[in-house]
Design an enzyme around this catalytic site. Structure first.
Site, PDB file in Angstrom:
ATOM      1  N   ASP A 150      -5.243   6.255  -2.563  1.00 45.13           N
ATOM      2  CA  ASP A 150      -3.904   6.362  -1.966  1.00 45.13           C
ATOM      3  C   ASP A 150      -2.856   6.607  -3.052  1.00 45.13           C
ATOM      4  O   ASP A 150      -3.147   7.225  -4.074  1.00 45.13           O
ATOM      5  CB  ASP A 150      -3.634   5.111  -1.114  1.00 45.13           C
ATOM      6  CG  ASP A 150      -3.820   3.822  -1.914  1.00 45.13           C
ATOM      7  OD1 ASP A 150      -3.559   3.827  -3.137  1.00 45.13           O
ATOM      8  OD2 ASP A 150      -4.232   2.804  -1.318  1.00 45.13           O
ATOM      9  N   SER A 151      -1.638   6.124  -2.831  1.00 47.24           N
ATOM     10  CA  SER A 151      -0.553   6.423  -3.783  1.00 47.24           C
ATOM     11  C   SER A 151      -0.841   5.892  -5.182  1.00 47.24           C
ATOM     12  O   SER A 151      -0.379   6.473  -6.165  1.00 47.24           O
ATOM     13  CB  SER A 151       0.766   5.828  -3.279  1.00 47.24           C
ATOM     14  OG  SER A 151       0.628   4.448  -3.023  1.00 47.24           O
ATOM     15  N   ILE A 152      -1.608   4.794  -5.274  1.00 49.65           N
ATOM     16  CA  ILE A 152      -1.871   4.219  -6.605  1.00 49.65           C
ATOM     17  C   ILE A 152      -2.758   5.171  -7.413  1.00 49.65           C
ATOM     18  O   ILE A 152      -2.725   5.202  -8.630  1.00 49.65           O
ATOM     19  CB  ILE A 152      -2.491   2.809  -6.473  1.00 49.65           C
ATOM     20  CG1 ILE A 152      -1.548   1.915  -5.646  1.00 49.65           C
ATOM     21  CG2 ILE A 152      -2.740   2.199  -7.841  1.00 49.65           C
ATOM     22  CD1 ILE A 152      -2.151   0.567  -5.253  1.00 49.65           C
ATOM     23  N   GLN A 178      -0.357   8.538  -8.068  1.00 54.05           N
ATOM     24  CA  GLN A 178       0.624   8.358  -9.151  1.00 54.05           C
ATOM     25  C   GLN A 178      -0.026   8.117 -10.518  1.00 54.05           C
ATOM     26  O   GLN A 178       0.674   7.818 -11.489  1.00 54.05           O
ATOM     27  CB  GLN A 178       1.524   7.158  -8.816  1.00 54.05           C
ATOM     28  CG  GLN A 178       2.355   7.363  -7.556  1.00 54.05           C
ATOM     29  CD  GLN A 178       3.099   6.101  -7.125  1.00 54.05           C
ATOM     30  OE1 GLN A 178       3.066   5.092  -7.823  1.00 54.05           O
ATOM     31  NE2 GLN A 178       3.778   6.169  -5.991  1.00 54.05           N
ATOM     32  N   HIS A 202       2.957  -1.201  -6.197  1.00 55.95           N
ATOM     33  CA  HIS A 202       2.515  -0.172  -7.136  1.00 55.95           C
ATOM     34  C   HIS A 202       2.487  -0.727  -8.563  1.00 55.95           C
ATOM     35  O   HIS A 202       3.032  -1.794  -8.830  1.00 55.95           O
ATOM     36  CB  HIS A 202       3.425   1.054  -7.029  1.00 55.95           C
ATOM     37  CG  HIS A 202       3.330   1.715  -5.685  1.00 55.95           C
ATOM     38  ND1 HIS A 202       4.194   1.396  -4.660  1.00 55.95           N
ATOM     39  CD2 HIS A 202       2.465   2.618  -5.193  1.00 55.95           C
ATOM     40  CE1 HIS A 202       3.856   2.114  -3.581  1.00 55.95           C
ATOM     41  NE2 HIS A 202       2.806   2.859  -3.882  1.00 55.95           N
TER      42      HIS A 202
END
Lengths: 244, 244
Positions: free
Chosen positions: A13-15, A18, A194
């Protein structure tokens, strides 16, 4: 002479998405495996395991001639969103989360007999940090109640670790690991969810450890072409002849 | 729905190989093009253009079904090593440097009708910085004379820019650009030759500018899968159906 270096895929996912920001664990991994392996990011911010299933055939084709040497699967932070709160559309029931992860692992194992699949649990949640973040974005309208709790995310983390044991594959229990450090809330998390640069460093270190245990030690892997010191400047072609 | 994102290849010497170190221009590029394009590093420390030619068929197969959307070619720092000094084995004559670059561009253009090829000149050389570096490594035995000079590297940079004009492809004149800033010697170069974080930032900025001019603007490129906000949580499958 090695001409094709292996590649690792970071799926999550976003982790994961990024992970090439400054200090990110993906960029650090690419640097650790410089000239040894490619690191390919397949991170999809906001995705849960239910949505990730739709990507499998596209990202990891079973007819692919060069499947990844290793894949990290790093979901759960969104699956663990609470019903009835602002992120409920991302919620996936605990048991389904585990079964979705099982499907992802099964698919990857079918794509290659030698692939190293690594399960990573979601990081812990700093509920106070989430609230501060919500207030900074939504002001007065910020939710009263957290949309994720650390306890609930912990339940997902345990399912992830349990599945890895069932399937005899490695896992990284980030949820537990990070909480071993005092002040993990602000040290490792930027908005309660995050990762800070220090949080990214923990993930990098753990992933490298698991890859090493899985016989993907950077130091032991060949350069994809000769080191420049091995090239005879009078006869450079010799360094590039196929090995017989 | 886009299922395959394009990829960019960074082809060059150590300044490319090191581009995923903290603050590196390659990692920054991967971040700028997050979810839009993959950034693949093909940097070979110590290599000159003569040795790079041996890699072309391996790295950029003409029968490849998915050639890169863009390639940066970033050589010259080693070609410009001086004869008679410690790095002379890396030396390539000025005219040959230009012809080797021409061969590399020609090969890439043959691999794809739409590929964007970008030539990057070597950065300037801080001769004092090189001497300090040599003394730190070799002590008393350090060479008296520099193994590279800024003037000589400048001649290679001019050939690189001239070739780009001849071939009507974009170039980045890093040698000139960096010297527009006062104290470029220590600001942009860590050992008189390789890049500091600020030097990496210059390369990142210039590469992004050239990619934008070449119709590869990150903001205008599609996500490789739907943004999570576009997924209907009751019917997620709809977001992943092939477009008709």
């Amino acid at each position: 002479m090695e001409t094709v270096r292996p590649h690792f895929v970071l799926f999550g996912d976003s982790i994961t998405e990024q992970s090439f920001r400054p200090g990110g664990w993906g960029a650090a991994l690419a640097n650790t495996y410089s000239r040894k392996a490619d690191v390919i990011v397949r991170g999809y911010g906001g995705y849960n395991t239910r949505w990730a299933l739709f990507l499998l055939d596209h990202l990891f084709s079973l007819s692919c001639t060069a499947p990844p040497a290793a894949v990290t699967i790093f979901f759960g932070a969104n699956d663990a969103a609470l019903l009835g709160q602002t992120s409920e559309r991302q919620y996936v029931p605990l048991e389904e989360y585990k079964e979705n992860l099982r499907k992802i692992v099964k698919h990857l194992k079918e794509s290659s007999a030698t692939i190293l699949v690594v399960l990573i649990t979601p990081p812990p949640v700093d509920e106070e940090g989430r609230k501060e973040y919500a207030r900074s974005v939504y002001g007065e309208k910020a939710m009263e109640h957290p949309e994720r709790t650390n306890d609930n995310t912990g339940a997902y983390a345990r399912q992830c670790v349990e599945l890895a044991k069932e399937l005899h594959i490695p896992s990284i229990d980030l949820w537990s690991k990070m909480q071993e450090t005092t002040q993990w809330q602000k040290k490792f998390l930027s908005d309660g969810l995050h990762l800070t640069e220090e949080g990214n460093a923990v993930v990098h270190e753990e992933v490298v450890r698991v890859l090493r245990d899985g016989h993907l030690r950077a130091e032991a892997m060949p350069y994809d072409f000769p080191h420049h010191s091995k090239i005879n400047s009078d006869h450079p072609e010799k360094a590039f002849e196929p090995k017989r």
